[in-house]
Design an enzyme around this catalytic site. Structure first.
Site, PDB file in Angstrom:
ATOM      1  N   CYS A 229      39.850  46.896  39.271  1.00 25.13           N
ATOM      2  CA  CYS A 229      40.229  45.780  40.135  1.00 25.13           C
ATOM      3  C   CYS A 229      39.028  45.572  41.052  1.00 25.13           C
ATOM      4  O   CYS A 229      37.905  45.470  40.559  1.00 25.13           O
ATOM      5  CB  CYS A 229      41.536  46.064  40.877  1.00 25.13           C
ATOM      6  SG  CYS A 229      41.621  47.680  41.660  1.00 25.13           S
ATOM      7  N   GLY A 232      39.109  49.585  42.453  1.00 25.30           N
ATOM      8  CA  GLY A 232      39.356  50.478  41.323  1.00 25.30           C
ATOM      9  C   GLY A 232      40.335  51.579  41.643  1.00 25.30           C
ATOM     10  O   GLY A 232      40.252  52.674  41.074  1.00 25.30           O
TER      11      GLY A 232
END
Length: 452
Positions: A229, A232
């Site tokens: 993302c 992470g």
């Protein structure tokens, strides 16, 4: 198989004993997870020395999300060209005990080359991306993929876009052709577009579809899934655990003492802050419960009628709830669950006007003869419009409320809203104009079948 389902049933029964997904219960659990996670560094169980070195600090997107030394990804490709071995990423073990996931942060402008070194060295075939490039006006991830007719050159890597499709309204599938030293490989990227930072999706269905598609694309390839993302950790951790539990189900390896609290702790030992917020933890509980329900409904007669309809499990991800009578109900509390392996067919909109068949009825007390010669018979057919188009549609619903029903005026869709029943419904018989009422809220009992 029976042991696998017994473990799933035991998990749901434990939820029932705890009163379902009560906010205070999950808040206490998640608080405990955070306290234990913080103690690991203080006690020397986990360290972050490599990521905290001066030459590596600038490669961390967030100063408080640094990979653990014990599970960090070590890069060897292109070291002879002077590139270091550091990237902000960790290996996470899958249900089979192998390194099934690489959880990493979204690349920064100066770590794009490191990202593609990782993808190439560990033979990544599928990348799961759970963020947008920019969110709330802030850059969350540097674009590392090519756009149409615009090849991207990153160091020794040339990336071109082969195909881009809208898998779902909020999922984009891209197929990339990556060339390094005259060798080319295909890499697939699945990007979830509507998952807010530090939040949760509005519905778990598309998350399940996303991980399902990832495994279809992965096939029998040896490489792990690359999941990221922005940092992470939060959204990345949720995706990894959802896929982990799904693999347990598919391989019939759910342990008898399956516990989501312990699983989140175990994943956090491999990637710091995996599942970052209490809201994400609640969403994870709800998604796992949905997967277990779906597995049970295909094998147990007690759960067979869960397949009658495929409406969303809940409308508001902030109001996750499980009925106190979790396993006693013939249907789940706020709708009917979707299979984790077979997405439902697209819904076909209903018309605004319906034909109704009227039964011939005799006046009260009349015998068969009177019924036969009645001169005031109603027409056999008539037309009715949807409730929202009828006169007086805005008047308050006068029906008697069922116990536990949220008042009708609290429904965001209005008192007379309804959902079309076309997606996999087993209606039986003629089934003229079969409808199901929209749940009035997260604590609404199962909607009742009604006929126009």
């Amino acid at each position: 198989m029976s042991h696998n389902l017994d473990a799933a049933r035991s998990f749901l029964e434990q939820l029932e004993e705890q009163g379902g997904l009560k906010e205070e219960v999950l808040a206490a659990e998640f608080s405990d997870i955070r306290v234990r996670s913080a103690a690991w560094k203080a006690d020397g169980v986990r360290s972050t020395e490599v990521g905290s070195r001066p030459e590596n600090i600038q490669k961390n997107r967030y100063k408080d999300v640094v990979p653990y030394d014990q599970t960090r990804v070590i890069l060897s490709l292109l070291q002879e060209e002077g590139h270091g071995d550091y990237i902000n990423g960790n290996f996470i073990q899958g249900a089979d005990g192998n390194q099934s996931y690489i959880a990493t942060q979204g690349p920064l402008p100066h770590t794009l080359l490191d990202f593609w070194r990782l993808v190439w060295e560990f033979e990544i075939k599928v990348i799961l991306m759970a963020c947008r490039e920019t969110e709330n006006g802030r850059k969350k991830c540097e674009r590392y993929w090519a756009q149409e007719h615009k090849p991207l050159q990153i160091g020794f890597f040339c990336i071109t876009l082969t195909k881009e499709t809208q898998l779902k309204a909020d999922i984009i599938l891209r197929t990339l052709q990556v060339t390094f030293q005259k060798e080319s490989r295909s890499v697939h990227q699945l990007q979830y577009m509507s998952w807010p930072d530090c939040g949760v999706p509005s519905n778990p269905d598309h998350i399940l579809i996303m991980v399902e598609e990832a495994h279809r694309l992965q096939g029998c390839g040896p490489g792990p899934l690359c999941v990221h993302c922005s940092a992470g950790c939060g959204r990345t951790g949720v995706l990894c655990i959802v896929d982990y539990v799904r693999q347990l189900l598919l391989t019939q390896m759910i342990p008898p003492n399956f516990n989501l609290f312990n699983l989140v702790l175990e994943i956090r030992k491999q990637r710091p802050a995996a599942v970052q917020t209490e809201e994400q933890y609640r969403f994870l509980y709800h998604t796992v419960a949905q997967m277990f329900y779906s597995a049970l409904q295909t094998t147990s007669p007690h759960y067979q009628n869960l397949k009658e309809n495929c409406v969303p499990l809940y409308d508001d991800a902030l109001s996750l709830w499980t009925s106190p009578a979790l396993l006693a109900l013939p249907r789940p509390p706020s709708g009917v669950l979707r299979s984790i392996s077979v997405p439902g067919a697209p819904t076909v909109p209903m018309a605004d006007t319906y034909a109704v068949v009227h039964k011939r009825r005799a006046p009260a007390g009349a015998g068969p003869v009177a019924q036969e010669h009645s001169t005031e018979e109603k027409p056999l057919y008539s037309q009715v419009k949807s409730r929202t188009q009828r006169p007086g549609a805005q008047t308050e619903d006068k029906r008697v409320s069922l116990p536990g029903r949220v008042p009708a005026n609290q429904s965001p869709a209005g008192p007379d809203a309804y959902e079309d029943v076309t997606e996999g419904a087993q209606t039986g018989g003629l089934g003229f104009n079969l409808r199901i009422g929209r749940p009035k809220g997260p604590r609404d009992p199962p909607a009742e079948w009604t006929r126009v």
